[in-house]
Design an enzyme around this catalytic site. Structure first.
Site, PDB file in Angstrom:
ATOM      1  N   CYS A 170      -5.301 -35.114  88.468  1.00  0.00           N
ATOM      2  CA  CYS A 170      -3.882 -35.414  88.584  1.00  0.00           C
ATOM      3  C   CYS A 170      -3.144 -34.752  87.434  1.00  0.00           C
ATOM      4  O   CYS A 170      -3.713 -34.531  86.366  1.00  0.00           O
ATOM      5  CB  CYS A 170      -3.647 -36.923  88.534  1.00  0.00           C
ATOM      6  SG  CYS A 170      -4.465 -37.813  89.867  1.00  0.00           S
TER       7      CYS A 170
ATOM      8  N   GLU B 166      -7.278 -38.026  83.963  1.00  0.00           N
ATOM      9  CA  GLU B 166      -6.568 -37.499  85.129  1.00  0.00           C
ATOM     10  C   GLU B 166      -7.285 -37.809  86.441  1.00  0.00           C
ATOM     11  O   GLU B 166      -6.845 -37.365  87.488  1.00  0.00           O
ATOM     12  CB  GLU B 166      -6.392 -35.984  84.975  1.00  0.00           C
ATOM     13  CG  GLU B 166      -5.648 -35.575  83.723  1.00  0.00           C
ATOM     14  CD  GLU B 166      -6.506 -35.519  82.451  1.00  0.00           C
ATOM     15  OE1 GLU B 166      -5.933 -35.281  81.364  1.00  0.00           O
ATOM     16  OE2 GLU B 166      -7.740 -35.714  82.526  1.00  0.00           O
ATOM     17  N   SER B 167      -8.387 -38.526  86.470  1.00  0.00           N
ATOM     18  CA  SER B 167      -9.120 -39.027  87.628  1.00  0.00           C
ATOM     19  C   SER B 167     -10.621 -38.903  87.415  1.00  0.00           C
ATOM     20  O   SER B 167     -11.157 -39.555  86.547  1.00  0.00           O
ATOM     21  CB  SER B 167      -8.677 -38.405  88.949  1.00  0.00           C
ATOM     22  OG  SER B 167      -9.149 -39.230  90.006  1.00  0.00           O
TER      23      SER B 167
ATOM     24  N   SER C 147     -27.279 -37.956  90.337  1.00  0.00           N
ATOM     25  CA  SER C 147     -25.922 -38.378  90.696  1.00  0.00           C
ATOM     26  C   SER C 147     -25.187 -38.701  89.416  1.00  0.00           C
ATOM     27  O   SER C 147     -25.781 -39.210  88.466  1.00  0.00           O
ATOM     28  CB  SER C 147     -25.928 -39.628  91.582  1.00  0.00           C
ATOM     29  OG  SER C 147     -26.321 -39.313  92.885  1.00  0.00           O
TER      30      SER C 147
ATOM     31  N   HIS D 148     -23.598 -35.182  93.399  1.00  0.00           N
ATOM     32  CA  HIS D 148     -24.885 -35.691  93.883  1.00  0.00           C
ATOM     33  C   HIS D 148     -25.690 -34.474  94.294  1.00  0.00           C
ATOM     34  O   HIS D 148     -25.190 -33.628  95.035  1.00  0.00           O
ATOM     35  CB  HIS D 148     -24.725 -36.663  95.057  1.00  0.00           C
ATOM     36  CG  HIS D 148     -26.017 -37.317  95.403  1.00  0.00           C
ATOM     37  ND1 HIS D 148     -26.554 -38.361  94.663  1.00  0.00           N
ATOM     38  CD2 HIS D 148     -26.911 -37.040  96.370  1.00  0.00           C
ATOM     39  CE1 HIS D 148     -27.713 -38.711  95.198  1.00  0.00           C
ATOM     40  NE2 HIS D 148     -27.949 -37.916  96.235  1.00  0.00           N
TER      41      HIS D 148
END
Length: 137
Positions: free
Chosen positions: A84, A63-64, A56, A69
């Site tokens: 974004c 930008e985010s 994970s 996983h």
């Protein structure tokens, strides 16, 4: 076309290279490479390998984020690609990762995040990437 602050791909990767999905160093590098391919700016990352198998991790970008996983025993990976700004493209990251993990099948949904009308941002407002935790419009 509906304007929004970001695009979020929720992806299912099937029949992937099982060995690749269980290699935490490889998974982290491929996720970072995907961020770069998407045109994003990497802020940091955190990845963990589980026992007996599975990885994970998250790549935080200005930008985010990109997250993964894996279930190597099933050749499956769940991947989220949230970007974004007009200069990033989550589809480029998706295409890169599909090839990187040798996914034979995929399923992907795109969601817009931060719809301009719902937030009250004028449709004519310029769309800029997140900088320092704040959006500039």
């Amino acid at each position: 076309m509906k304007k929004s602050l970001g695009r979020h791909l929720i992806a299912e990767f099937y029949d992937c290279d099982q060995k690749a999905l269980d290699d935490v160093v490889l998974v982290e590098q491929k996720m970072k490479d995907a961020a770069i391919v998407a045109g994003a700016t990497i802020v940091g990352s955190s990845f963990h390998r589980f026992l007996p198998y599975g990885v994970s991790g998250v790549v935080v970008i200005s930008e985010s984020h990109l997250t993964i996983h894996t279930w190597p025993e099933y050749g499956y990976a769940a991947i989220d690609l949230f970007t974004c700004g007009e200069d990033t493209n989550p589809w480029r990251a998706f295409d890169y990762l599909k090839e990187a993990f040798n996914a034979k099948r995929t399923q992907v949904f795109e969601h817009t995040r931060g719809d301009y009308r719902a937030i009250g941002i004028p449709i004519s407002a310029p769309h800029k990437a997140m900088k320092g935790g704040l959006y500039s419009v």
